[in-house]
Design a protein around this motif. Structure first.
Motif, mmCIF file in Angstrom:
data_model
loop_
_atom_site.group_PDB
_atom_site.id
_atom_site.type_symbol
_atom_site.label_atom_id
_atom_site.label_comp_id
_atom_site.label_asym_id
_atom_site.label_seq_id
_atom_site.Cartn_x
_atom_site.Cartn_y
_atom_site.Cartn_z
ATOM 1 N N UNK A 169 0.812 -1.211 0.000
ATOM 2 C CA UNK A 169 0.000 0.000 0.000
ATOM 3 C C UNK A 169 0.849 1.267 0.000
ATOM 4 N N UNK A 170 2.106 1.145 0.412
ATOM 5 C CA UNK A 170 3.002 2.313 0.438
ATOM 6 C C UNK A 170 3.863 2.402 -0.810
ATOM 7 N N UNK A 171 4.009 1.286 -1.541
ATOM 8 C CA UNK A 171 4.994 1.223 -2.618
ATOM 9 C C UNK A 171 4.642 2.179 -3.757
ATOM 10 N N UNK A 172 5.586 3.055 -4.090
ATOM 11 C CA UNK A 172 5.409 3.998 -5.182
ATOM 12 C C UNK A 172 4.458 5.133 -4.877
ATOM 13 N N UNK A 173 3.921 5.188 -3.655
ATOM 14 C CA UNK A 173 2.904 6.192 -3.327
ATOM 15 C C UNK A 173 3.496 7.450 -2.696
ATOM 16 N N UNK A 174 4.788 7.417 -2.342
ATOM 17 C CA UNK A 174 5.465 8.570 -1.761
ATOM 18 C C UNK A 174 4.759 9.051 -0.491
ATOM 19 N N UNK A 176 5.528 7.727 2.641
ATOM 20 C CA UNK A 176 6.317 7.327 3.795
ATOM 21 C C UNK A 176 6.264 5.831 4.010
ATOM 22 N N UNK A 177 7.343 5.246 4.532
ATOM 23 C CA UNK A 177 7.385 3.806 4.764
ATOM 24 C C UNK A 177 6.615 3.428 6.016
ATOM 25 N N UNK A 198 7.467 3.205 -0.136
ATOM 26 C CA UNK A 198 6.977 4.451 0.425
ATOM 27 C C UNK A 198 8.010 5.478 0.815
ATOM 28 N N UNK A 199 9.301 5.155 0.740
ATOM 29 C CA UNK A 199 10.327 6.122 1.134
ATOM 30 C C UNK A 199 10.240 7.361 0.241
ATOM 31 N N UNK A 200 10.060 8.528 0.868
ATOM 32 C CA UNK A 200 9.824 9.731 0.070
ATOM 33 C C UNK A 200 10.703 10.914 0.461
ATOM 34 N N UNK A 201 11.510 10.773 1.518
ATOM 35 C CA UNK A 201 12.304 11.911 1.988
ATOM 36 C C UNK A 201 13.466 11.432 2.839
#
Length: 244
Positions: A169-174, A176-177, A198-201
């Motif tokens: 659910x987090x993958x590619x969604x930016x 957050x993990x 989800x890693x975005x920052x």
């Protein structure tokens, strides 16, 4: 903590999916080998490759792109997607892949995973991909009733090099993990856990670095979009973790 830049391969291109949906792919480049060189030039020490077509087909599909990357860079590479028998494991390791990632087969044939890990010590990882805490297989298209901690428990003592945990659910969604779920999994097993999705920052990377037990992190879209500078991220992850 090791940062693994992700190169996801679909139809020979570098792409990122949104929540694992093959119909929601953003193409970031048509030369995977050139992208791999950019990551290495920025200082990365590993690469994370996924044959997305292979994950659905059950056998390698983007082999030419993977082989081009292996020829272009000297850093170790881990590869997942469509690796579901010992012959394919042996084939990729012989071609220069440092570590293969077994996903679907870890659920459907755990004895094969144990045999592979015994035959190739330190070179077999398992991908645990979860939707709402339950393991998903076959390119994330099928959801099982097994939890990630249950499956991790079954792999204890098998000689697995690492578990790559992806919150679909987090993958590619930016967005957050899922730090808490990843840390909980890491606490439940002696197998090193690599976070994905989800890693975005840089803030996300610091949160993962500071969580106890997480040994690595995979990042894709944030690097392609420029939300994270790879050189800066590598420096942040070299800093010792800060515990509360």
């Amino acid at each position: 903590m090791i940062l693994y830049p992700a190169i996801d391969l679909k139809d020979g291109n570098c792409v990122r999916l949104l929540k694992g949906d093959m119909d929601k792919a953003t193409v970031f480049g048509d030369d995977p080998a050139a992208q791999a060189r950019k990551f290495v030039d920025a200082g990365c020490e590993w690469l994370h490759l996924v044959d997305l077509n292979g994950a659905f087909a059950g056998h390698p599909v983007n082999a030419a792109a993977v082989e081009a990357i292996l020829a272009a860079v000297k850093v170790p590479v881990q590869l997942g997607g469509g690796i579901r028998d010992l012959e394919t494991v042996e084939m990729w390791l012989a071609k220069g892949v440092s570590r293969v990632i077994l996903g679907t087969v870890a659920v459907e044939d755990p004895e094969l995973v144990r045999e592979a890990a015994t035959r190739f010590p330190g070179r077999v990882a398992v991908g645990l991909d979860a939707r709402r805490g339950k393991v998903a297989t076959r390119g994330w298209a099928e959801e099982t009733k097994m939890t990630v901690t249950d499956l991790a428990g079954r792999l204890e003592g098998a000689g697995i090099a690492a578990i790559i945990y992806t919150d679909i659910e987090r993958d590619g969604a930016m967005q957050g993990p899922n730090v808490s779920a990843t840390a909980a999994l890491a606490r439940s097993t002696t197998i090193p856990v690599i976070a994905s999705g989800g890693v975005s920052s840089l803030k996300d990377l610091i949160a993962l670095r500071n969580a106890v037990g997480i040994s690595g992190v995979i990042s894709g879209r944030a690097l392609y979009d420029g939300a994270i500078d790879l050189s800066e991220a590598l420096e942040v992850l070299r800093t010792p973790p800060q515990q509360p």
